[in-house]
Design a protein around this motif. Structure first.
Motif, PDB file in Angstrom:
ATOM      1  N   ASP A 367       0.827  -1.202   0.000  1.00 36.43           N
ATOM      2  CA  ASP A 367       0.000   0.000   0.000  1.00 36.43           C
ATOM      3  C   ASP A 367       0.864   1.256   0.000  1.00 36.43           C
ATOM      4  OD1 ASP A 367      -2.660   1.379   0.398  1.00 36.43           O
ATOM      5  OD2 ASP A 367      -1.634   2.034   2.207  1.00 36.43           O
ATOM      6  N   GLU A 370       2.697   1.504  -3.429  1.00 34.24           N
ATOM      7  CA  GLU A 370       1.787   1.817  -4.530  1.00 34.24           C
ATOM      8  C   GLU A 370       1.325   3.267  -4.498  1.00 34.24           C
ATOM      9  OE1 GLU A 370      -1.282  -1.054  -4.125  1.00 34.24           O
ATOM     10  OE2 GLU A 370      -0.090  -2.709  -4.970  1.00 34.24           O
ATOM     11  N   SER A 371       1.322   3.866  -3.307  1.00 37.37           N
ATOM     12  CA  SER A 371       0.901   5.257  -3.191  1.00 37.37           C
ATOM     13  C   SER A 371       2.070   6.234  -3.269  1.00 37.37           C
ATOM     14  CB  SER A 371       0.148   5.464  -1.869  1.00 37.37           C
ATOM     15  OG  SER A 371       0.997   5.218  -0.754  1.00 37.37           O
ATOM     16  N   SER A 372       3.278   5.713  -3.433  1.00 31.66           N
ATOM     17  CA  SER A 372       4.470   6.562  -3.367  1.00 31.66           C
ATOM     18  C   SER A 372       4.471   7.679  -4.400  1.00 31.66           C
ATOM     19  CB  SER A 372       5.730   5.700  -3.530  1.00 31.66           C
ATOM     20  OG  SER A 372       5.760   5.093  -4.823  1.00 31.66           O
ATOM     21  N   HIS A 373       4.043   7.386  -5.613  1.00 31.60           N
ATOM     22  CA  HIS A 373       4.046   8.384  -6.681  1.00 31.60           C
ATOM     23  C   HIS A 373       2.684   8.496  -7.363  1.00 31.60           C
ATOM     24  CE1 HIS A 373       8.271   7.366  -6.072  1.00 31.60           C
ATOM     25  NE2 HIS A 373       8.585   8.509  -6.646  1.00 31.60           N
ATOM     26  N   SER A 374       1.658   7.906  -6.754  1.00 30.45           N
ATOM     27  CA  SER A 374       0.356   7.829  -7.411  1.00 30.45           C
ATOM     28  C   SER A 374      -0.241   9.204  -7.702  1.00 30.45           C
ATOM     29  CB  SER A 374      -0.617   7.006  -6.555  1.00 30.45           C
ATOM     30  OG  SER A 374      -0.772   7.590  -5.267  1.00 30.45           O
ATOM     31  N   PHE A 377       0.758  10.475 -11.091  1.00 34.60           N
ATOM     32  CA  PHE A 377       0.151   9.771 -12.217  1.00 34.60           C
ATOM     33  C   PHE A 377      -1.346  10.059 -12.300  1.00 34.60           C
ATOM     34  CE2 PHE A 377       3.935   7.066 -11.493  1.00 34.60           C
ATOM     35  CZ  PHE A 377       4.467   7.107 -12.772  1.00 34.60           C
ATOM     36  N   ASP A 378      -2.005  10.225 -11.149  1.00 32.76           N
ATOM     37  CA  ASP A 378      -3.453  10.385 -11.114  1.00 32.76           C
ATOM     38  C   ASP A 378      -3.907  11.815 -11.406  1.00 32.76           C
ATOM     39  OD1 ASP A 378      -3.529   7.737 -10.382  1.00 32.76           O
ATOM     40  OD2 ASP A 378      -3.861   8.137  -8.248  1.00 32.76           O
ATOM     41  N   SER A 418       6.040  -2.475  -7.168  1.00 32.32           N
ATOM     42  CA  SER A 418       5.198  -1.288  -7.230  1.00 32.32           C
ATOM     43  C   SER A 418       5.756  -0.255  -8.194  1.00 32.32           C
ATOM     44  CB  SER A 418       5.062  -0.664  -5.837  1.00 32.32           C
ATOM     45  OG  SER A 418       4.438   0.598  -5.918  1.00 32.32           O
ATOM     46  N   GLN A 422       3.667   0.920 -11.396  1.00 37.94           N
ATOM     47  CA  GLN A 422       3.282   2.316 -11.558  1.00 37.94           C
ATOM     48  C   GLN A 422       3.801   2.893 -12.871  1.00 37.94           C
ATOM     49  OE1 GLN A 422       3.315   5.082  -8.019  1.00 37.94           O
ATOM     50  NE2 GLN A 422       4.391   3.366  -7.073  1.00 37.94           N
TER      51      GLN A 422
END
Length: 454
Positions: A367, A370-374, A377-378, A418, A422
């Motif tokens: 978790d 996966e959220s490190s650079h999200s 990207f989002d 991850s 990503q």
């Protein structure tokens, strides 16, 4: 047999990000163009990496110098501890002599990264090394044939040993000969451009953003870096696949005060790179070194980072050479960290003793990774995003951080997968080796983790 088992482990663990046209589809290759490791503690000296088992804080402390040794000439230290590179060299020069200070640093530089280290990096599928460098690598004195002692322009008690261009070229050639590419990374500017031991002037106050003359000198450092690259022989120039103009600018400094000053200067530094290397260089757009623009959340928000990128680069530049580079460390991630201290972390290291507990830890790591650079990207259209620093540390105090093999494996594999999923452009482990780091070595040394020694 032991050596064969160690090498097999290294190859197995790194195979997730191995770059090979015969084994990876093109989209995966594109997403993993830089599989790297940092060379921290070599040409940029940080105190905690030389604490020799006497201290375990990763974060530097202004009231406690953690630097102890500087082998090979000072394997037992010098009778007093030191904070960062500037303080170390000044104390050696004061206690012994200017000449001996130069000898100590030069001996360290020549001995630290061996040919065997480079061969091990290659065998472990590393494709790129990141070389942290101080501003003292790109001053006029650096063009001389021998290193010399210089003084920080804002702190008279902080001194540095220049890195000659001849020495730097020789090291790039060593990596080139082994088939490894190089990312040149300026970690510090005159006067200090961040809080932290890597600023060179710690624990003194960083002055770079408060002084127009220092920032102008910083521009000349950027120009010298660009000229250094442009003047390399064609083959060596091809091996420089990345450049960072400044690591973690204005880290831990007052955001309201320094963010506008820092981003204005950084935009100007980027323009120097654009005009000299991209527009005025010898290479086509496809082969120009990627510019890894390193930003950090302690100096600006994620949204400000995106806004800065879109204001600074054209869509074509974002597609071709501008990389948004964001570090990620679990050690300071309060929502996903782990330790031996009761009730102070997201998980306890002892949880790994059961299958259910280990699965829970793996989920937390996934978790967090996966959220490190999200966000980038989002919420933005940034094609090239990188992480030029990550580690296996679960906590910012190494004695309290998890060091069980199952957790370290979960940290390594979870982050690698991850980053790949990503679509990160690059990922660089911090660091290759830390033989004098004591408890830090477990989670911060890739060489140690892979079972290849200290």
């Amino acid at each position: 047999m032991k050596a064969q088992m160690q090498l097999a482990k290294a190859l197995t663990l790194l195979s997730l990000l191995a770059i090979s046209a015969s084994t990876l589809p093109q989209d995966a290759q594109d997403a993993l163009s830089h599989v790297g490791v940092n060379l921290g503690g070599w040409y940029l000296i940080e105190e905690w990496m030389f604490s020799n088992g006497q201290f375990d804080r990763v974060v530097e402390m202004s009231d406690l110098p953690q630097g102890v040794v500087m082998p090979p000439l000072l394997p037992d230290g010098m009778g007093e501890n030191w904070y960062g590179e500037g303080d170390l060299i000044n104390k050696i020069a004061t206690k012994y002599s200017d000449d001996f200070a130069v000898q100590v640093i030069e001996a360290h530089r020549q001995a630290y990264v061996t040919d065997e280290d480079i061969a091990s990096m290659k065998s472990a599928n590393i494709t790129n090394v990141r070389m942290p460098l101080g501003w003292w690598a790109f001053v006029e004195e650096s063009t001389k044939s021998e290193s010399t002692l210089i003084t920080d322009p804002a702190h008279s008690d902080m001194r540095f040993v220049t890195i000659t261009h001849d020495a730097l070229i020789g090291e790039i050639q060593r990596f080139k000969d082994a088939g490894l590419n190089v990312l040149l990374d300026i970690h510090a500017m005159p006067g200090g451009s961040s809080e932290g031991s890597y600023s060179g002037i710690f624990p003194s106050t960083p002055m770079f953003w408060d002084d127009a003359s220092l920032m102008k000198l910083g521009n000349s450092i950027i120009e010298s870096l660009c000229n250094f690259y442009l003047n390399l022989d064609d083959e060596l120039r091809d091996s420089i696949t990345g450049i960072t103009l400044l690591n973690e600018p204005a880290h831990n400094m007052d955001i309201d005060t320094y963010k506008p000053i820092m981003t204005n200067w950084l935009a100007g530094a980027i323009d120097i790179y654009r005009k000299k290397v991209v527009e005025g260089g010898k290479d086509g757009l496809e082969s120009v070194p990627k510019l890894f623009v390193n930003l950090i959340g302690t100096a600006m928000s994620d949204q400000d980072m995106l806004d800065f990128f879109h204001a600074t680069f054209t869509p074509s530049e974002l597609e071709n050479w501008a990389v948004l580079d964001i570090h990620h460390y679990f050690a300071w991630d309060g929502g996903h960290n782990g330790c031996y201290e009761e009730d102070s972390c997201s998980f306890q290291c002892s949880d790994s003793a059961t299958e259910e507990g280990l699965d829970n830890i793996k989920g937390i790591v996934r978790d967090g990774a996966e959220s490190s650079h999200s966000f980038f990207f989002d919420n933005g259209t940034i094609p090239l995003v990188s992480c030029s620093e990550y580690s296996l540390a679960t906590y910012d105090t190494s004695e309290a951080a998890c060091r069980g093999q199952s957790i370290l494996d979960a940290m390594f594999l979870g982050q690698k997968k991850s980053f790949k999923d990503q679509g990160l452009f690059g990922a660089f482990f911090w660091t290759w080796k830390m033989p004098y780091g004591g408890a830090h070595e477990n989670a911060w040394s890739l060489k140690k983790f892979l079972g290849l020694g200290s």
